[in-house]
Design a protein around this motif. Structure first.
Motif, PDB file in Angstrom:
ATOM      1  N   ARG A   1       0.802  -1.106  -0.154  1.00 59.74           N
ATOM      2  CA  ARG A   1       0.064  -0.052  -0.156  1.00 59.74           C
ATOM      3  C   ARG A   1       0.920   1.172   0.194  1.00 59.74           C
ATOM      4  NH1 ARG A   1      -3.046  -3.037   3.943  1.00 59.74           N
ATOM      5  NH2 ARG A   1      -4.870  -3.885   3.153  1.00 59.74           N
ATOM      6  N   ILE A   2       1.773   1.274   0.804  1.00 59.87           N
ATOM      7  CA  ILE A   2       2.904   2.284   0.930  1.00 59.87           C
ATOM      8  C   ILE A   2       3.343   2.638  -0.420  1.00 59.87           C
ATOM      9  CG2 ILE A   2       5.106   3.168   1.836  1.00 59.87           C
ATOM     10  CD1 ILE A   2       4.012   1.767   4.477  1.00 59.87           C
ATOM     11  N   LEU A   3       4.004   1.441  -1.251  1.00 64.52           N
ATOM     12  CA  LEU A   3       4.622   1.864  -2.680  1.00 64.52           C
ATOM     13  C   LEU A   3       3.567   2.321  -3.446  1.00 64.52           C
ATOM     14  CD1 LEU A   3       6.822  -1.348  -2.366  1.00 64.52           C
ATOM     15  CD2 LEU A   3       7.503   0.939  -2.152  1.00 64.52           C
ATOM     16  N   VAL A   4       2.228   1.878  -3.440  1.00 65.91           N
ATOM     17  CA  VAL A   4       1.310   2.296  -4.407  1.00 65.91           C
ATOM     18  C   VAL A   4       0.817   3.509  -4.091  1.00 65.91           C
ATOM     19  CG1 VAL A   4      -0.872   1.715  -5.274  1.00 65.91           C
ATOM     20  CG2 VAL A   4       0.749  -0.185  -4.926  1.00 65.91           C
ATOM     21  N   ALA A   5       0.803   4.019  -2.913  1.00 69.40           N
ATOM     22  CA  ALA A   5       0.225   5.255  -2.554  1.00 69.40           C
ATOM     23  C   ALA A   5       0.626   6.478  -3.381  1.00 69.40           C
ATOM     24  CB  ALA A   5       0.446   5.411  -0.841  1.00 69.40           C
ATOM     25  N   PRO A   6       1.773   6.726  -3.909  1.00 72.18           N
ATOM     26  CA  PRO A   6       2.115   7.824  -4.538  1.00 72.18           C
ATOM     27  C   PRO A   6       1.211   8.003  -5.731  1.00 72.18           C
ATOM     28  CG  PRO A   6       4.084   7.081  -3.525  1.00 72.18           C
ATOM     29  CD  PRO A   6       3.042   5.876  -3.229  1.00 72.18           C
ATOM     30  N   SER A   7       1.396   6.804  -6.431  1.00 69.20           N
ATOM     31  CA  SER A   7       0.692   6.780  -7.924  1.00 69.20           C
ATOM     32  C   SER A   7      -0.723   6.966  -7.784  1.00 69.20           C
ATOM     33  CB  SER A   7       1.084   5.544  -8.540  1.00 69.20           C
ATOM     34  OG  SER A   7       0.655   4.562  -7.799  1.00 69.20           O
ATOM     35  N   VAL A   8      -1.229   6.427  -6.632  1.00 69.41           N
ATOM     36  CA  VAL A   8      -2.857   6.708  -6.171  1.00 69.41           C
ATOM     37  C   VAL A   8      -3.192   8.238  -5.989  1.00 69.41           C
ATOM     38  CG1 VAL A   8      -4.546   5.863  -4.762  1.00 69.41           C
ATOM     39  CG2 VAL A   8      -3.030   4.188  -5.635  1.00 69.41           C
ATOM     40  N   VAL A   9      -2.282   8.514  -5.337  1.00 69.04           N
ATOM     41  CA  VAL A   9      -2.528  10.087  -4.705  1.00 69.04           C
ATOM     42  C   VAL A   9      -2.457  10.892  -5.993  1.00 69.04           C
ATOM     43  CG1 VAL A   9      -1.612  11.921  -3.349  1.00 69.04           C
ATOM     44  CG2 VAL A   9      -1.819   9.857  -2.394  1.00 69.04           C
ATOM     45  N   LEU A  10      -1.257  10.507  -6.729  1.00 70.54           N
ATOM     46  CA  LEU A  10      -1.033  11.373  -8.123  1.00 70.54           C
ATOM     47  C   LEU A  10      -2.198  11.431  -9.152  1.00 70.54           C
ATOM     48  CD1 LEU A  10       0.756  13.231  -9.641  1.00 70.54           C
ATOM     49  CD2 LEU A  10       2.037  11.237 -10.591  1.00 70.54           C
ATOM     50  N   LEU A  11      -2.674  10.316  -9.119  1.00 71.50           N
ATOM     51  CA  LEU A  11      -3.695   9.914 -10.114  1.00 71.50           C
ATOM     52  C   LEU A  11      -4.957  10.571  -9.577  1.00 71.50           C
ATOM     53  CD1 LEU A  11      -4.908   8.450 -12.753  1.00 71.50           C
ATOM     54  CD2 LEU A  11      -5.327   6.509 -11.145  1.00 71.50           C
ATOM     55  N   PHE A  12      -5.284  10.648  -8.200  1.00 73.40           N
ATOM     56  CA  PHE A  12      -6.483  11.133  -7.490  1.00 73.40           C
ATOM     57  C   PHE A  12      -6.481  12.695  -7.733  1.00 73.40           C
ATOM     58  CE2 PHE A  12      -8.791  12.919  -3.819  1.00 73.40           C
ATOM     59  CZ  PHE A  12      -9.778  12.116  -3.902  1.00 73.40           C
ATOM     60  N   VAL A  13      -5.336  13.284  -7.607  1.00 76.23           N
ATOM     61  CA  VAL A  13      -5.246  14.752  -7.948  1.00 76.23           C
ATOM     62  C   VAL A  13      -5.145  15.129  -9.326  1.00 76.23           C
ATOM     63  CG1 VAL A  13      -3.549  16.699  -7.714  1.00 76.23           C
ATOM     64  CG2 VAL A  13      -3.700  15.022  -5.752  1.00 76.23           C
ATOM     65  N   TRP A  14      -4.552  14.230 -10.236  1.00 76.00           N
ATOM     66  CA  TRP A  14      -4.766  14.492 -11.715  1.00 76.00           C
ATOM     67  C   TRP A  14      -6.349  14.453 -12.100  1.00 76.00           C
ATOM     68  CZ3 TRP A  14      -0.864  15.563 -14.858  1.00 76.00           C
ATOM     69  CH2 TRP A  14      -1.253  15.126 -16.334  1.00 76.00           C
ATOM     70  N   MET A  15      -7.008  13.716 -11.296  1.00 80.79           N
ATOM     71  CA  MET A  15      -8.511  13.645 -11.666  1.00 80.79           C
ATOM     72  C   MET A  15      -9.593  14.843 -11.106  1.00 80.79           C
ATOM     73  SD  MET A  15      -9.423   9.592 -12.108  1.00 80.79           S
ATOM     74  CE  MET A  15      -9.215   9.347 -10.563  1.00 80.79           C
ATOM     75  N   ILE A  16      -9.280  14.935  -9.717  1.00 81.30           N
ATOM     76  CA  ILE A  16     -10.026  15.663  -8.840  1.00 81.30           C
ATOM     77  C   ILE A  16      -9.733  17.356  -9.218  1.00 81.30           C
ATOM     78  CG2 ILE A  16     -10.570  16.459  -6.364  1.00 81.30           C
ATOM     79  CD1 ILE A  16     -11.835  14.016  -7.315  1.00 81.30           C
ATOM     80  N   VAL A  17      -8.507  17.684  -9.283  1.00 79.45           N
ATOM     81  CA  VAL A  17      -8.398  19.156  -9.699  1.00 79.45           C
ATOM     82  C   VAL A  17      -8.986  19.671 -10.740  1.00 79.45           C
ATOM     83  CG1 VAL A  17      -6.463  21.026  -9.806  1.00 79.45           C
ATOM     84  CG2 VAL A  17      -6.095  19.367  -8.124  1.00 79.45           C
TER      85      VAL A  17
END
Length: 276
Positions: free
Chosen positions: A11-27
């Motif tokens: 989960r820790i290793l995947v978290a940066p890409s998930v957060v980046l993808l989330f920001v990329w969509m939400i913003v």
């Protein structure tokens, strides 16, 4: 078996890409929602003001929206029907043994390497041009009047060919031994086996067709009038031709809502087929 520590590390290793993808969509989505509540026209900078849902009311009540929605539904429905039928026929053909099958399969894959804009220009100027197009030349050769008219099967064919390759050989042999006709073989063996791939193909193609823009832009420009304008092109026209950022943002949110309604319906359909 994964331990609690390895799952936590994953989960820790995947978290940066998930957060980046989330920001990329939400913003972008948040900014679009924000702009959709403003009277914001690029021709009148500095006079933006909050107008609530007026942009949505204007966009949904605009006759161009009704026309573009109708065109979008016609485009999705007709292209799906044509491509599923042709894709299945091509898949059935390429599943047979014949000389040059590997070359034909390569030709089926080749259109993937052609950009949509280039493909649209080829269809417009080389094939469908009413004066210099190949179809016009064929029509005049047979004494007909050329038609000024203004289509994606390779992906469907490839997916369905792959599915046909997994059809049990024992079923094929049993059908041959029972001297099963072509139509019973198609309806009682092939189609039930292809139910899941066809459903997935419909989902993928629907998502693609709802966002078609480049082909319309380089061929008809949405015209004449709004006869070939779909929702994606209407939003482009609002933003970059009329400079109405607020109205275009409202249209974008409407398009997202409509696409999600279609996606939910299709995902449930896919889920039912996968559980069957």
């Amino acid at each position: 078996m994964a331990t609690q520590q390895t799952r936590a590390l994953g989960r820790i290793l995947v978290a940066p890409s998930v957060v980046l993808l989330f920001v990329w969509m939400i913003v972008p989505l948040a900014l679009t929602i924000y702009f959709s509540t403003l009277r914001y026209n690029l021709l009148n900078p500095g006079v933006e003001r909050f107008i609530g849902a007026d942009n949505y009311i204007y966009f949904l009540s605009d006759p161009a929206f009704i026309g573009s929605l109708r065109n979008t539904l016609v485009l999705v429905g007709s292209v799906l029907a044509i491509t599923v039928v042709l894709g299945m026929l091509i898949a059935l053909l390429l599943d047979q043994e014949f000389v040059g099958r590997s070359v034909v399969r390569l030709l089926v894959i080749a259109p993937f390497f052609v950009m949509p804009t280039v493909s649209a220009l080829v269809w417009k100027n080389l094939l469908m041009h009413p004066v210099s197009g190949i179809f016009a030349w064929m029509a005049t050769s047979f004494g007909f009047t050329p038609i000024d008219w203004f289509a994606k099967v390779p992906m469907l064919a490839i997916i369905l060919i792959t599915a046909l390759q997994s059809l049990d050989n024992e079923q094929k042999e049993a059908a041959e031994m029972d001297d099963t006709g072509a139509l019973p073989y198609l309806f009682y063996i092939v189609l039930p086996h292809l139910a899941r791939p066809i459903t997935v193909v419909i989902l993928i193609q629907t998502i693609f067709l709802l966002t078609v823009f480049a082909e319309i832009f380089v061929t008809t420009g949405g015209g004449p009038g709004i006869q070939t304008t779909n929702i994606a092109f209407l939003i482009y026209a609002q933003a970059l031709l009329q400079y109405d950022v607020g109205g275009a943002s409202a249209g974008g949110i409407v398009a997202v809502v409509l696409a999600n309604i279609v996606a939910v319906f299709l995902v449930r359909l896919v889920g039912k087929n996968l559980e069957a």
